[in-house]
Write an enzyme that holds these catalytic residues in place. Structure first.
Site, PDB file in Angstrom:
ATOM      1  N   GLU A  43      38.701 -13.576   2.636  1.00 13.51           N
ATOM      2  CA  GLU A  43      37.236 -13.042   2.118  1.00 13.51           C
ATOM      3  C   GLU A  43      37.354 -11.680   2.186  1.00 13.51           C
ATOM      4  O   GLU A  43      36.683 -11.074   1.342  1.00 13.51           O
ATOM      5  CB  GLU A  43      36.342 -13.437   3.553  1.00 13.51           C
ATOM      6  CG  GLU A  43      35.989 -15.013   3.304  1.00 13.51           C
ATOM      7  CD  GLU A  43      35.135 -15.244   2.112  1.00 13.51           C
ATOM      8  OE1 GLU A  43      34.552 -14.298   1.437  1.00 13.51           O
ATOM      9  OE2 GLU A  43      35.036 -16.261   1.765  1.00 13.51           O
ATOM     10  N   TYR A 126      28.000 -10.691   5.651  1.00 10.90           N
ATOM     11  CA  TYR A 126      28.410 -11.634   4.787  1.00 10.90           C
ATOM     12  C   TYR A 126      29.599 -12.158   5.099  1.00 10.90           C
ATOM     13  O   TYR A 126      29.957 -13.399   5.241  1.00 10.90           O
ATOM     14  CB  TYR A 126      28.703 -10.881   3.148  1.00 10.90           C
ATOM     15  CG  TYR A 126      29.599 -11.870   2.550  1.00 10.90           C
ATOM     16  CD1 TYR A 126      29.131 -13.068   1.740  1.00 10.90           C
ATOM     17  CD2 TYR A 126      30.978 -11.569   2.456  1.00 10.90           C
ATOM     18  CE1 TYR A 126      30.054 -13.843   1.165  1.00 10.90           C
ATOM     19  CE2 TYR A 126      31.922 -12.502   1.800  1.00 10.90           C
ATOM     20  CZ  TYR A 126      31.233 -13.747   1.205  1.00 10.90           C
ATOM     21  OH  TYR A 126      32.078 -14.558   0.539  1.00 10.90           O
ATOM     22  N   ASP A 144      26.941 -12.884  -0.960  1.00 13.45           N
ATOM     23  CA  ASP A 144      27.791 -11.862  -1.855  1.00 13.45           C
ATOM     24  C   ASP A 144      27.103 -11.660  -3.156  1.00 13.45           C
ATOM     25  O   ASP A 144      25.930 -12.161  -3.678  1.00 13.45           O
ATOM     26  CB  ASP A 144      29.091 -12.462  -1.711  1.00 13.45           C
ATOM     27  CG  ASP A 144      29.453 -13.795  -2.884  1.00 13.45           C
ATOM     28  OD1 ASP A 144      28.348 -14.222  -3.058  1.00 13.45           O
ATOM     29  OD2 ASP A 144      30.474 -13.959  -2.739  1.00 13.45           O
TER      30      ASP A 144
END
Ligand code: SF4
Length: 365
Positions: A43, A126, A144
């Site tokens: 991520e 996020y 996102d």
């Protein structure tokens, strides 16, 4: 379609979206694991970076730092070296700081709670939602760029708070992590910024923007600053089998950890004089020879035009200084450097390998 109708049909999006994901999801290495650490690394690497760029870095990074403990124990230099060329180096520093915090506060085990995750360096709303939902199966929303675009079009809505609420509504139910991944994948493959593929979209029947034939109007574009064009003169100083790198100052146009000496120059400036002046300030005297490469490179919001010159060091001490370093090809992979330096080195390697290359300029002989 009214906003209320949009909310109602949002609940009907889950089924078709999950079925579509089951059939069309790309086989990506971070989708083959539920290891929270590996998902965290992926991520962070994927922030503002394309999947195909991340793939080789992800595999190498995990081979080098397979878990929280190995990353926490590594020096910043080692972590930056593994990140070299991926850009946005603050992410690498935060990841290492996060690993150290997980070791100190959570005995090396990444917490599954989104609020606890958000207290770690480099983890925002996020990323916390992504780790909590994908690795721990928690119904935490993500928003996102891809998810924002999909939801914005489904609802014809631009307000971020409303979109977060929609994401939270959508993620409630079975398979929250898979649902979030499906939304991201739909945004990446189908609901693209330009020319979305609405006829093949699994949720087109629930999409307000599709019904009004205006998907590309959402989300309303924010005014992005135009990238700044920067011209830079770069010194290629080689001695034997090694090339000289410097630790760039804040004002350097190249921003890695160790990079080829470079200086920003005006459109009309003489690059050779600029290189001489720049190195004189570093207490080095050089003879600037011919231009050996000219290439373009993008860094964040800047477009660099790099003019590289072959230079010979005439005077000045390098040994014992902490701002200058001779590196050999074998040392380069473990020396953190920018994507721009990587690109120049590759260009030199390919040009010196060509049959007509002048032997005097051979790289790393
Ligand atoms: Fe995006 Fe078109 Fe699907 Fe709507 S129908 S979500 S605009 S791809």
């Amino acid at each position: 379609m009214t906003r209320k109708q949009g909310r109602t049909s949002l609940r009907n999006v889950r089924g078709p979206l999950l079925r579509w994901f089951g059939r069309h999801a790309r086989d990506l290495p971070w989708r083959r694991t539920r290891d929270p650490y590996a998902i965290w690394v992926s991520e962070i690497m994927l922030q503002q970076t394309q999947v195909r760029t991340v793939l080789p870095y992800y595999e190498r990074f995990l081979a080098r730092f397979p878990d929280v403990r190995s990353l926490a124990a590594a020096s910043e230099e080692e972590v930056l070296a593994a990140w070299s060329g991926l850009g946005y180096y603050r992410r690498a520093r935060s990841l290492r700081a996060g690993a150290r915090a997980v070791l100190e506060r959570h005995a090396g085990v990444l917490p599954g709670d989104a609020d606890a995750l958000r207290t770690l360096p480099g983890i925002g709303r996020y990323t916390a939602g992504a780790i909590a939902s994908i690795a721990f199966g928690k119904p935490e929303p993500v928003l996102d760029g891809n998810v924002r675009r999909v939801l914005s079009r489904l609802l014809m809505e631009n307000d971020d708070r409303t979109l977060w609420t929609a994401a939270a509504t959508l993620v409630r139910g079975k398979q929250p992590g898979r649902l979030n991944e499906a939304l991201m994948e739909l945004g990446a493959l189908v609901c693209t910024p330009a020319a979305p593929r609405c006829p093949g979209c699994p949720v087109r029947g629930h999409c307000a923007a599709n019904a009004r034939a205006c998907p590309e109007a959402y989300p309303s574009s924010r005014i992005m600053p135009r990238p700044r064009t920067v011209r830079a003169a770069v010194a290629w100083i080689q001695r034997g089998g090694r090339v000289l790198l410097e630790r760039p100052s804040n004002g350097s146009p190249l921003r890695g950890h160790w990079d080829l000496p470079a200086t920003e120059i005006r459109e009309t400036a003489d690059p050779t004089a600029a290189i001489r002046d720049k190195l004189r300030r570093a207490r080095l005297e050089v003879t600037v020879g011919s231009s050996i490469a000219s290439l373009r490179h993008g860094i964040m919001n800047r477009r660099l035009t790099l003019e590289v010159f072959d230079c010979r060091l005439r005077k000045g001490r390098v040994a014992g200084r902490d701002d200058l370093l001779w590196v050999s090809p074998g040392e380069l992979p473990t020396t953190p450097h920018s994507g721009a330096t990587k690109k120049i080195v590759r260009r030199r390697e390919s040009s010196t390998r060509s049959p007509g290359a002048r032997s005097g300029l051979r790289l790393f002989r």
